[in-house]
Design a protein around this motif. Sequence first.
Motif, mmCIF file in Angstrom:
data_model
loop_
_atom_site.group_PDB
_atom_site.id
_atom_site.type_symbol
_atom_site.label_atom_id
_atom_site.label_comp_id
_atom_site.label_asym_id
_atom_site.label_seq_id
_atom_site.Cartn_x
_atom_site.Cartn_y
_atom_site.Cartn_z
ATOM 1 N N GLU A 149 0.841 -1.205 0.000
ATOM 2 C CA GLU A 149 0.000 0.000 0.000
ATOM 3 C C GLU A 149 0.873 1.250 0.000
ATOM 4 O O GLU A 149 2.010 1.238 0.473
ATOM 5 N N LEU A 150 0.309 2.358 -0.524
ATOM 6 C CA LEU A 150 1.071 3.589 -0.688
ATOM 7 C C LEU A 150 0.395 4.797 -0.050
ATOM 8 O O LEU A 150 0.748 5.921 -0.368
ATOM 9 N N VAL A 151 -0.545 4.545 0.878
ATOM 10 C CA VAL A 151 -1.343 5.695 1.288
ATOM 11 C C VAL A 151 -1.715 5.736 2.764
ATOM 12 O O VAL A 151 -2.157 6.769 3.244
ATOM 13 N N ASN A 152 -1.476 4.674 3.503
ATOM 14 C CA ASN A 152 -1.860 4.671 4.915
ATOM 15 C C ASN A 152 -0.640 4.548 5.826
ATOM 16 O O ASN A 152 0.141 5.480 5.952
ATOM 17 N N MET A 153 -0.466 3.426 6.494
ATOM 18 C CA MET A 153 0.581 3.328 7.499
ATOM 19 C C MET A 153 1.995 3.420 6.926
ATOM 20 O O MET A 153 2.915 3.886 7.602
ATOM 21 N N ARG A 154 2.175 3.021 5.672
ATOM 22 C CA ARG A 154 3.510 3.171 5.095
ATOM 23 C C ARG A 154 3.870 4.655 4.998
ATOM 24 O O ARG A 154 5.022 5.053 5.222
ATOM 25 N N VAL A 155 2.884 5.493 4.674
ATOM 26 C CA VAL A 155 3.126 6.935 4.604
ATOM 27 C C VAL A 155 3.308 7.510 6.006
ATOM 28 O O VAL A 155 4.145 8.396 6.225
ATOM 29 N N ALA A 156 2.555 6.997 6.980
ATOM 30 C CA ALA A 156 2.732 7.457 8.362
ATOM 31 C C ALA A 156 4.142 7.173 8.848
ATOM 32 O O ALA A 156 4.778 8.012 9.510
ATOM 33 N N ARG A 157 4.661 5.995 8.491
ATOM 34 C CA ARG A 157 6.041 5.674 8.886
ATOM 35 C C ARG A 157 7.042 6.545 8.140
ATOM 36 O O ARG A 157 8.024 7.001 8.709
ATOM 37 N N MET A 158 6.777 6.765 6.854
ATOM 38 C CA MET A 158 7.664 7.600 6.042
ATOM 39 C C MET A 158 7.772 9.012 6.619
ATOM 40 O O MET A 158 8.860 9.594 6.680
ATOM 41 N N ALA A 159 6.633 9.554 7.059
ATOM 42 C CA ALA A 159 6.603 10.922 7.582
ATOM 43 C C ALA A 159 6.835 10.985 9.078
ATOM 44 O O ALA A 159 6.924 12.074 9.640
ATOM 45 N N ASN A 160 6.922 9.829 9.716
ATOM 46 C CA ASN A 160 6.994 9.754 11.175
ATOM 47 C C ASN A 160 5.827 10.518 11.810
ATOM 48 O O ASN A 160 5.991 11.354 12.707
ATOM 49 N N ALA A 161 4.625 10.210 11.316
ATOM 50 C CA ALA A 161 3.439 10.966 11.714
ATOM 51 C C ALA A 161 2.587 10.188 12.706
ATOM 52 O O ALA A 161 2.353 8.989 12.530
ATOM 53 N N PRO A 162 2.087 10.861 13.755
ATOM 54 C CA PRO A 162 1.052 10.259 14.593
ATOM 55 C C PRO A 162 -0.244 10.202 13.807
ATOM 56 O O PRO A 162 -0.477 10.998 12.896
ATOM 57 N N VAL A 163 -1.095 9.259 14.174
ATOM 58 C CA VAL A 163 -2.323 8.992 13.413
ATOM 59 C C VAL A 163 -3.548 9.169 14.298
ATOM 60 O O VAL A 163 -3.581 8.680 15.434
ATOM 61 N N ILE A 164 -4.554 9.859 13.779
ATOM 62 C CA ILE A 164 -5.885 9.886 14.392
ATOM 63 C C ILE A 164 -6.793 9.041 13.513
ATOM 64 O O ILE A 164 -6.850 9.225 12.299
ATOM 65 N N LEU A 165 -7.499 8.117 14.135
ATOM 66 C CA LEU A 165 -8.407 7.224 13.423
ATOM 67 C C LEU A 165 -9.827 7.780 13.507
ATOM 68 O O LEU A 165 -10.314 8.075 14.605
ATOM 69 N N VAL A 166 -10.478 7.942 12.350
ATOM 70 C CA VAL A 166 -11.821 8.526 12.274
ATOM 71 C C VAL A 166 -12.822 7.444 11.902
ATOM 72 O O VAL A 166 -12.582 6.626 11.008
ATOM 73 N N ALA A 167 -13.978 7.458 12.598
ATOM 74 C CA ALA A 167 -15.062 6.525 12.289
ATOM 75 C C ALA A 167 -16.377 7.290 12.195
ATOM 76 O O ALA A 167 -16.594 8.269 12.905
#
Length: 507
Positions: A149-167
């Motif tokens: 994948e090229l758009v979720n957690m791989r990008v978060a790791r690439m950017a060293n970004a914290p994640v907020i999960l929305v439902a």
Amino acid sequence: MRKALPLMIQGTGSDAGKSVIATAFCRIFSQMGYKTAPFKSQNMALNSYVTIDGKEIGRAQGVQAEAARIPATTDMNPILIKPTREQESQIVVHGEPYSNMKATAYRMEFFPIGLRVIQDAYDRLARAYERIVIEGAGSPAEINLNDRELVNMRVARMANAPVILVADIERGGVFASLVGTLQLLEPQDRERVIGVIINRFRGDLGLLQPGLDWFEQYTGKPVLGVIPFLPELMIDAEDSLILHKYKGRTPDAAVLDIVVIRYPYISNFTDADPFFVEPDCRVRFVNRQDELGTPDLIILPGSKNTIEDLLFLRQTGLEGEILHLHRKRRTHVVGICGGYQMLGESIADPHGVESPQREVAGMGLLPVRTTLQRNKTTVLSRGHAYYADNYFEVEGYEIHMGESVATAMTAPFITLADRSEGVYAAGGRLLGTYFHGIFHNDGFRTHLLNELRAAKGLAPLTDRPSFIRMREAGFDMLAEQVRAHVKLDVIEEQMEAFQRQHTVEGA
């Protein structure tokens, strides 16, 4: 300037509200004085946005750039996927067509190319901005896709970004979707999730509180906010996935019936958005002949596969009914981009750009013939539109791979600095144009609607809303609502702490 602080918004599934929440944070961070940019590494959407240098990105990132009060660039959405037919899409890289690819070929062959494109684009943004609001796609828990994948957690790791999960709580099962998503994440990715936001809540928060308490205790993740349902948002929709609820309201004074034809490959349907704020308009999206009725205005919007969508109109009987309404009941018809091409005499696709069909007859309402080209036109445009003996200053954009040539003398609809564009016919009851955003121009829209009123013997309305001002106010209203319902101080604290505590992981 230090390297940008990123925040990533992911969702438990498509249409959870990621784009809207990301838009809110773009405006919030901008209001706080931070130079902020949106980022979505890969976007699959048929709603496009043209950057100031004439390149094409997903509309959501263009809108988010507006919310952040900055010009949009292709670094904010370096890869755009535009479905053209079953199992095939046009791949747009940095705003220009790269190739048409099948899903399997894209996944297997394009992955290393895409990874480099995404890394380079993000690095440029990180050097130029103080905050970056990153949007994911679909769900990070698609376990069958996560290895490439090229758009979720791989990008978060690439950017060293914290994640907020929305439902989205409107769909039901909000706690199951949140817990299930978290449990399916790899442990290192689950650690990146600093909390969750529950979106589109209606009702008494006190009745939800026991569930929130249980969730925090069960998962150890904080609920960072519960966002109420916001029905009056003037924020562009990302794609036709949400058209099933793209209805807006029907004002009490609605006397004008406006129909937008919803064919399978509809694109840039947000051209019709301004009509939703008009006090005398009812707007309907229609894909069946028996739904058409007797509208005052029919809009044929853009299409990513004009020939296939024209054949859809033919097969469903919509084409014949539209022709009948225009010719016998004098119904106004406006074709935009692909819709304009359909109104002509013929559409040819000699290079197979969109369809295996090499040429089909058009609807025959306008004396133009269209040939689809390999190269795409993407440009911001400004000119004067002629309508009902008046000229109106208009701004918009063009995104098309077709060239339409007149076969007889025609009156141009829009005059640009270097050329004329579109066709004005039947005394204004028939308009064809490549000009997206034409209805966003308040002066032209006001005159058009008042002409429709006059055809029904109704007096004109002179005090119509300004869609442009309402849209800007919509960003502020969205930011205000999200500020009021999320723990912004906790999010800020976690963004800073996350950068201190985590080293950049390999992507």
